[in-house]
Scaffold this motif. Sequence first.
Motif, mmCIF file in Angstrom:
data_model
loop_
_atom_site.group_PDB
_atom_site.id
_atom_site.type_symbol
_atom_site.label_atom_id
_atom_site.label_comp_id
_atom_site.label_asym_id
_atom_site.label_seq_id
_atom_site.Cartn_x
_atom_site.Cartn_y
_atom_site.Cartn_z
ATOM 1 N N ARG A 114 -31.590 25.480 28.842
ATOM 2 C CA ARG A 114 -30.758 24.446 29.452
ATOM 3 C C ARG A 114 -30.295 23.488 28.357
ATOM 4 O O ARG A 114 -31.098 23.025 27.552
ATOM 5 C CB ARG A 114 -31.550 23.701 30.517
ATOM 6 C CG ARG A 114 -30.972 22.361 30.927
ATOM 7 C CD ARG A 114 -29.807 22.509 31.866
ATOM 8 N NE ARG A 114 -30.235 22.911 33.207
ATOM 9 C CZ ARG A 114 -29.415 22.999 34.244
ATOM 10 N NH1 ARG A 114 -28.120 22.726 34.079
ATOM 11 N NH2 ARG A 114 -29.855 23.374 35.425
ATOM 12 N N PHE A 115 -28.991 23.173 28.326
ATOM 13 C CA PHE A 115 -28.486 22.232 27.333
ATOM 14 C C PHE A 115 -27.179 21.628 27.825
ATOM 15 O O PHE A 115 -26.532 22.147 28.752
ATOM 16 C CB PHE A 115 -28.278 22.912 25.968
ATOM 17 C CG PHE A 115 -27.287 24.039 25.980
ATOM 18 C CD1 PHE A 115 -25.931 23.820 25.735
ATOM 19 C CD2 PHE A 115 -27.696 25.345 26.232
ATOM 20 C CE1 PHE A 115 -25.019 24.850 25.737
ATOM 21 C CE2 PHE A 115 -26.790 26.386 26.250
ATOM 22 C CZ PHE A 115 -25.446 26.148 26.006
ATOM 23 N N ASP B 197 -29.297 15.905 29.863
ATOM 24 C CA ASP B 197 -29.019 16.847 28.770
ATOM 25 C C ASP B 197 -28.690 16.124 27.466
ATOM 26 O O ASP B 197 -28.536 16.784 26.431
ATOM 27 C CB ASP B 197 -27.844 17.756 29.133
ATOM 28 C CG ASP B 197 -28.195 18.739 30.248
ATOM 29 O OD1 ASP B 197 -29.399 19.001 30.431
ATOM 30 O OD2 ASP B 197 -27.267 19.220 30.925
ATOM 31 N N TRP B 198 -28.568 14.787 27.489
ATOM 32 C CA TRP B 198 -28.071 14.050 26.338
ATOM 33 C C TRP B 198 -29.083 13.008 25.885
ATOM 34 O O TRP B 198 -29.838 12.467 26.684
ATOM 35 C CB TRP B 198 -26.730 13.391 26.679
ATOM 36 C CG TRP B 198 -25.724 14.421 27.090
ATOM 37 C CD1 TRP B 198 -25.531 14.919 28.343
ATOM 38 C CD2 TRP B 198 -24.835 15.120 26.235
ATOM 39 N NE1 TRP B 198 -24.558 15.882 28.332
ATOM 40 C CE2 TRP B 198 -24.109 16.029 27.034
ATOM 41 C CE3 TRP B 198 -24.550 15.056 24.865
ATOM 42 C CZ2 TRP B 198 -23.142 16.872 26.518
ATOM 43 C CZ3 TRP B 198 -23.576 15.893 24.354
ATOM 44 C CH2 TRP B 198 -22.880 16.791 25.173
ATOM 45 N N HIS B 199 -29.069 12.748 24.615
ATOM 46 C CA HIS B 199 -29.998 11.810 24.011
ATOM 47 C C HIS B 199 -29.889 10.442 24.683
ATOM 48 O O HIS B 199 -28.800 9.875 24.791
ATOM 49 C CB HIS B 199 -29.700 11.703 22.510
ATOM 50 C CG HIS B 199 -30.616 10.758 21.784
ATOM 51 N ND1 HIS B 199 -31.963 10.946 21.689
ATOM 52 C CD2 HIS B 199 -30.332 9.601 21.116
ATOM 53 C CE1 HIS B 199 -32.496 9.960 21.002
ATOM 54 N NE2 HIS B 199 -31.539 9.126 20.635
ATOM 55 N N GLU B 200 -31.024 9.936 25.169
ATOM 56 C CA GLU B 200 -31.105 8.663 25.875
ATOM 57 C C GLU B 200 -30.161 8.617 27.077
ATOM 58 O O GLU B 200 -29.719 7.564 27.490
ATOM 59 C CB GLU B 200 -30.820 7.491 24.924
ATOM 60 C CG GLU B 200 -31.865 7.355 23.824
ATOM 61 C CD GLU B 200 -31.579 6.162 22.930
ATOM 62 O OE1 GLU B 200 -30.505 5.537 23.091
ATOM 63 O OE2 GLU B 200 -32.440 5.852 22.088
ATOM 64 N N ARG B 201 -29.824 9.810 27.606
ATOM 65 C CA ARG B 201 -29.004 9.951 28.813
ATOM 66 C C ARG B 201 -27.627 9.300 28.650
ATOM 67 O O ARG B 201 -27.034 8.813 29.614
ATOM 68 C CB ARG B 201 -29.734 9.342 30.029
ATOM 69 C CG ARG B 201 -31.104 9.955 30.277
ATOM 70 C CD ARG B 201 -31.835 9.230 31.404
ATOM 71 N NE ARG B 201 -31.144 9.393 32.660
ATOM 72 C CZ ARG B 201 -31.362 10.364 33.542
ATOM 73 N NH1 ARG B 201 -32.272 11.286 33.272
ATOM 74 N NH2 ARG B 201 -30.695 10.428 34.678
ATOM 75 N N LEU C 195 -32.810 21.574 25.590
ATOM 76 C CA LEU C 195 -32.254 21.041 24.354
ATOM 77 C C LEU C 195 -31.413 19.807 24.672
ATOM 78 O O LEU C 195 -30.621 19.806 25.615
ATOM 79 C CB LEU C 195 -31.384 22.081 23.644
ATOM 80 C CG LEU C 195 -32.101 23.367 23.198
ATOM 81 C CD1 LEU C 195 -31.149 24.244 22.415
ATOM 82 C CD2 LEU C 195 -33.328 23.033 22.356
ATOM 83 N N THR C 196 -31.577 18.777 23.851
ATOM 84 C CA THR C 196 -30.858 17.518 24.060
ATOM 85 C C THR C 196 -29.850 17.308 22.935
ATOM 86 O O THR C 196 -30.222 17.316 21.760
ATOM 87 C CB THR C 196 -31.843 16.330 24.092
ATOM 88 O OG1 THR C 196 -32.798 16.564 25.111
ATOM 89 C CG2 THR C 196 -31.116 15.038 24.382
#
Length: 613
Positions: free
Chosen positions: A551-552, A574-578, A426-427
């Motif tokens: 995983r998140f 783990d995050w949108h667009e890193r 999940l992001t």
Amino acid sequence: MVTRVFSLSTSPAFVQRVLPVITSLWIGLLSVCPVTESNAAQPSAPGASSLTLKTDRVIVFKDGYCLVIKQGTATTDAHGIVFTDEVPDAAVLGSFWAVPENGTIESVVAGWVETESDSNRDVDCANVIEIVEANLGKDCTFAIEEQKFAGNLHKILRKTPTPLDALDTSIARFNADYFVLRTTEGDKMIQASVVQNLTIKDMLSSFDRVVTEKSRHKRLTMKFDQPNINVRVNLMYFRPDVRWIPTYRVNLTGEKIAAMNQQASNSQQSSKPQQTGNSAVVDRRIAEIIMQGEILNEAEDLVDVPFHLVVGVPNFRFRTVPSPMVLEATMRNLLSQAAPNVMGVSNQFSNAMFTQRAGEFHDRQIDDNESPSIVELPDELIGKSGNDLFVYELPPMTLRKGERAIVPILRTEAAYRDIYTWDIELTHAENYAASAADSTSPLVLSETRVWRQVELTNNTKIPWTTGAAMFVDGQQPLAQELLTYTSPGGTCRVPVTVSVDLQGKAVDTEVKREFNVLQWRGSHYALVQGKIEIELANNKTEPVLVGVRLRFGGKATKVSDEGKITLEAYRAEDWHERRGNPINQSSDVRWTTTLQPGERFQPIVDYEFYLQH
């Protein structure tokens, strides 16, 4: 568990034959023989100082390199010299060693030598005078302009012999212009160049001549401390261009193991803590495992040579640097040219694929009550271990340069069970709009893929090395994957296929947001609290063992259904667009359970993370 055993030959302990002159990774050198009376000084026979080498064994690694061990005997000449022209064309720096079993080597010299050798050869005649020479004593007829001649070829009027050079070969021919023809009228001197229509019954068109051949080749010269003694020398070097690749055929028989099922049931009722209460319901079954070795040779002809196949790859720092003793400027790697795909040269797979890789799942050890399987090794095949390497010793075989071979290695039975795994990634977003404080976190699940994996237990006393594995059900192919290194007593998981009968979904919902909860490095952060709801349904007609991994980005604060939480450091993926913030952690949550037919697994995870504002 039913097992069958081939006869297993015996030999002295493998480690007792190691000669530690390079590193502890030199394997399998012959035991040093004592000097006997036959080594006493004797006169050297012609050519006795020429050391004829025979390959004693080849130790093959999975990365395309091998250790070649050769042995030879000779008698030193009056100066204590023996030599060999069998100089390898490739050897790694620091790995080239000449080790005497008796006597002392004072020096080893590698160089180039030019030699000439004479041999008799049947050579075609190139002109009339050579035809005459080949047919001396025979009657003939010929013409010179309009005049006819008949008589016996009596003699050639020869000049000084002159060799006619042709590259590395010289043929000694006689230079002559005239021959003597004996007729009824007397002997006549005839100029060969003007003869026309020479006719001879049963004419010979070739003649025997001495041919001198020149060659330039490498030579290795060894000087011993004593003249006229019999010596035995071991020559060893590490070189590229021989490789072995393990491949497996795993037959999932489906036959249940009653003893293991009873053991699993007893384990379920024990007082040991269990991650899930019903995971032992799934039966263990028998898998038939057959391993073979595929050997590639681009190095040199190996005739009647024992092959030792090594599980593990040694560390040779200078593997690309040639030894100066081979008289080559660069290290040639013919195997990379002949088989670039398997050497990882021209495709996306790394050469490490088949070298040595540990499996991702090795946490199970054989129970004390569980009897190990007996491995079927082919006749005369010996398995030995030592120095963190395991070696399969094959009987002698012939494999010439450019040839390939397949040899059987082992056959055994192992316990396995199916486990269906679902990995969820999940992001989260690293920023937000102030007016959307109560909105749902942006989450996109591209697809739900629940994999059927086969969990194999190595209950033998030898390791399984990394190799390509073909999974079959009898004659029906199921999948091909990579079976990773599994030590005795260990367990590995191998993906087989995506299950269409297990369906799942994950919903990530933001439930609360508080502003100005934290100030760090001059910035203000809001605390976001959320909930992840997972649902996995078993639409199969039989119970299945499932493993779910979530995983998140953020910190898991509460988890249902006895899930196990592992908190790790910040992970950008783990995050949108890193574009996350390092103030947050990363959470890994895992469950293992058994789903009955038609049953749904619905765990819930509460979490929190910080957003900068």
